[in-house]
Design an enzyme around this catalytic site. Structure first.
Site, PDB file in Angstrom:
ATOM      1  N   HIS A  55      44.635  38.978  35.834  1.00 37.66           N
ATOM      2  CA  HIS A  55      46.252  38.594  36.353  1.00 37.66           C
ATOM      3  C   HIS A  55      47.498  38.523  37.058  1.00 37.66           C
ATOM      4  CE1 HIS A  55      45.726  42.947  37.367  1.00 37.66           C
ATOM      5  NE2 HIS A  55      47.165  43.011  37.450  1.00 37.66           N
ATOM      6  N   ASP A 114      47.521  47.491  30.536  1.00 39.07           N
ATOM      7  CA  ASP A 114      47.298  48.593  31.133  1.00 39.07           C
ATOM      8  C   ASP A 114      48.026  49.881  30.312  1.00 39.07           C
ATOM      9  OD1 ASP A 114      46.798  49.195  33.901  1.00 39.07           O
ATOM     10  OD2 ASP A 114      48.609  47.873  34.063  1.00 39.07           O
ATOM     11  N   HIS A 119      45.985  41.276  43.376  1.00 39.80           N
ATOM     12  CA  HIS A 119      46.098  41.950  43.952  1.00 39.80           C
ATOM     13  C   HIS A 119      46.305  42.160  45.490  1.00 39.80           C
ATOM     14  CE1 HIS A 119      48.885  45.114  41.092  1.00 39.80           C
ATOM     15  NE2 HIS A 119      48.318  44.839  40.836  1.00 39.80           N
ATOM     16  N   HIS A 147      43.715  41.278  31.521  1.00 37.38           N
ATOM     17  CA  HIS A 147      44.501  42.963  31.533  1.00 37.38           C
ATOM     18  C   HIS A 147      45.572  43.225  30.817  1.00 37.38           C
ATOM     19  CE1 HIS A 147      44.802  45.738  35.961  1.00 37.38           C
ATOM     20  NE2 HIS A 147      46.907  45.516  35.062  1.00 37.38           N
ATOM     21  N   HIS A 176      44.669  47.473  44.491  1.00 40.70           N
ATOM     22  CA  HIS A 176      46.192  47.772  44.380  1.00 40.70           C
ATOM     23  C   HIS A 176      47.188  46.951  44.839  1.00 40.70           C
ATOM     24  CE1 HIS A 176      49.683  48.982  41.696  1.00 40.70           C
ATOM     25  NE2 HIS A 176      48.761  47.857  40.947  1.00 40.70           N
ATOM     26  N   GLU A 182      41.141  49.054  38.243  1.00 35.83           N
ATOM     27  CA  GLU A 182      42.316  48.274  39.451  1.00 35.83           C
ATOM     28  C   GLU A 182      42.562  49.391  40.023  1.00 35.83           C
ATOM     29  OE1 GLU A 182      46.040  47.925  37.365  1.00 35.83           O
ATOM     30  OE2 GLU A 182      46.216  45.636  38.283  1.00 35.83           O
ATOM     31  N   ASP A 202      49.003  41.604  31.227  1.00 33.37           N
ATOM     32  CA  ASP A 202      49.216  42.868  31.654  1.00 33.37           C
ATOM     33  C   ASP A 202      50.857  43.305  30.818  1.00 33.37           C
ATOM     34  OD1 ASP A 202      49.797  44.021  33.847  1.00 33.37           O
ATOM     35  OD2 ASP A 202      50.772  42.771  35.619  1.00 33.37           O
TER      36      ASP A 202
HETATM   37 ZN    ZN Z   1      48.169  45.190  38.216  1.00 33.78          ZN
END
Ligand code: ZN
Ligand code: NAG
Ligand code: NAG
Ligand code: NAG
Ligand code: NAG
Ligand code: NAG
Length: 433
Positions: free
Chosen positions: A248, A54, A227, A52, A181, A154, A317
């Protein structure tokens, strides 16, 4: 004589202790030097597949997705760029295409498409990257010396409760999706109570939610349970025909954050042949803003003890979470974690599994289930419209043919006429009196 002997003894004992110091010193040097070299050697042979990242979210926030404004080899204010990915032996990265929960029932699908676009652009415009969409391509990207990009949606809100939208994301290269999420969707439940939407009782994965999992199994898209609520995770683990991942998340027994995974789900995950990829965010590691590499290694040790090293991976993450442990501040720092695990007697074989083999196995098994289901037709299950009623969701109907004449404005005719009748009635009452 005596003094000479004393001097000899003294000098020989001095020499002895000096030798000890020298031997000890070089031994220490050997140990740390050896392990550092050992780590880089190990990670060159088994480079990391990380679950993961972002960066794409930061590209939107900081640069409005204008890739032409930056050089991805060296990006400031983020934890991820090509130089640091290479230094960290990251050979493959699942890039999240995440749009905030506020977009649910609004333009989540458009925003997700834009995030897919930016990941596809960055992974095709830079020679160091390449998009991969199968376990075979993932393995061969290593031979081609490329950093593989896997695209991961996600949050189930991105598909707007539509299996055709899910299928089109697959066509664009998406190979995994987190079912939620921080918000519930109309069909699955989040671990977070941040958004007060789609509250249901005792229905953490609805009939349509199961159809989403079925369709992901059929397509060969990895189901990601990071999540989701425990209830949803449990229901999916019971329902999915293919192994699933927590891309993650860390251990709830080590740090009791609701984003982490409790032991009973870990046991279920092992039965499912799935994978938990440990999240490095300090708050999920030590349950506080401060953490270090030992805290992170504690999660690895614990999960290994509960379900074995063949069920563990890494999902950093970076650029999603904000606080990272001392010594693990960006994607170049993964070797420090591997060194700590080596010092805790993890074997090369276990670490090779953690770094990449476990993920490759899960991906292959997901593809195998897809192959077994290849005679199944695309699912035509639709979510009942009362479960997704909102002003942005149109029910397509043939438009009524209306005359474009002034009289067609009498849309509100009946109401207006009724008003007129009432006014006339009242007037006539006055006139009569
Ligand atoms: Zn996340
Ligand atoms: C990245 O860019 C900054 C300035 O923006 C520079 O100070 C730094 O040395 C560069 N790093 C690398 C690895 O090129
Ligand atoms: C692989 O790529 C890295 C980074 O671009 C480079 O340093 C290395 O020499 C390359 N290795 C091979 C075998 O091409
Ligand atoms: C929740 O639903 C399941 C199956 O529909 C049922 O077996 C269970 O008893 C329900 N639990 C509660 C607390 O209502
Ligand atoms: C987590 O553990 C801490 C102390 O270990 C405790 O104070 C806290 O209430 C726990 N939180 C939850 C959600 O169980
Ligand atoms: C990490 O922090 C803990 C205290 O929270 C400390 O006991 C431990 O020695 C630290 N480990 C390292 C490697 O710094």
């Amino acid at each position: 004589m005596l003094s000479k002997k004393t001097v000899t003894v003294a000098s020989s004992s001095l020499w002895k202790s000096l030798r000890h110091v020298v031997v000890l010193y070089s031994l220490c040097g050997l140990i740390s030097g050896y392990s550092e070299r050992h780590v880089h050697d190990l990670m060159s042979r088994y480079p990391l597949i990380d679950g993961h990242n972002d960066l794409a979210l930061q590209l939107r926030i900081l640069h409005n997705n204008q890739l032409s404004q930056i050089d991805l080899h060296n990006v400031s204010k983020v934890a991820t760029d090509i130089t640091r990915l290479q230094a960290g032996h990251v050979q493959a990265q699942m890039f999240a295409v995440y749009v905030l929960c506020g977009a649910q029932e609004k333009d989540a699908v458009r925003l997700t498409l834009e995030q897919i676009d930016v990941v596809r652009r960055m992974c095709t415009e830079y020679q160091d990257f390449e998009i991969v969409t199968s376990s075979k391509e993932l393995r061969s990207s290593e031979i081609r010396n490329k950093t593989a990009c896997l695209i991961s949606v996600e949050g189930g809100h991105s598909i707007d409760s539509s299996l055709p939208a899910l299928r089109m994301f697959y066509q664009l290269g998406v190979r995994s999706m987190a079912l939620t999420h921080n918000c519930n969707t109309p069909w699955a439940e989040s671990s977070s109570k941040l958004y007060n939407v789609y509250q249901r009782h005792n229905n953490s994965l609805t009939h349509f939610g199961k159809a989403v999992v079925d369709e992901m199994n059929r397509l060969g898209m990895i189901v990601d349970l990071s999540h989701t609520s425990w209830g949803t995770a449990w229901a999916v683990l019971k329902h999915s025909k293919a192994p699933v991942i927590f891309s993650h998340s860390s251990s709830y027994s080590v740090c009791n954050n609701s984003r982490n995974v409790p032991d009973r789900l870990l046991h279920e995950l092992k039965k499912n042949r799935g994978l938990i990829m440990v999240n490095l965010h300090s708050n999920f590691i030590s349950c506080s803003n401060e953490a270090n590499i030992s805290h992170v290694a504690d999660h690895f040790d614990y999960i290994k003890k509960i379900i074995g090293a063949e069920s563990v991976g890494i999902g950093g993450d970076f650029d999603g979470a904000v606080r990272f442990p001392q010594g693990l501040e960006d994607v170049s720092k993964y070797p420090a974690l591997i060194q700590e695990l080596l010092q805790r007697n993890w074997t090369e074989n276990e670490l090779a599994n953690v770094l990449r083999r476990n993920f490759l196995r899960v991906f292959k098994e997901v593809e195998k289930v897809r192959d077994q289901l290849k005679l199944n037709k695309p699912s035509e299950v639709q979510i009942p419209h009362w479960e997704v009623q909102n002003p942005c969701r149109l029910v397509l109907k043939r438009p009524e043919l209306r005359q474009q004449s002034p009289s067609s404005r009498a849309q509100h005719g009946p109401k207006g006429q009724l008003g007129l009748v009432i006014v006339l009635l009242i007037l006539s009452l006055f006139i009569i009196q």
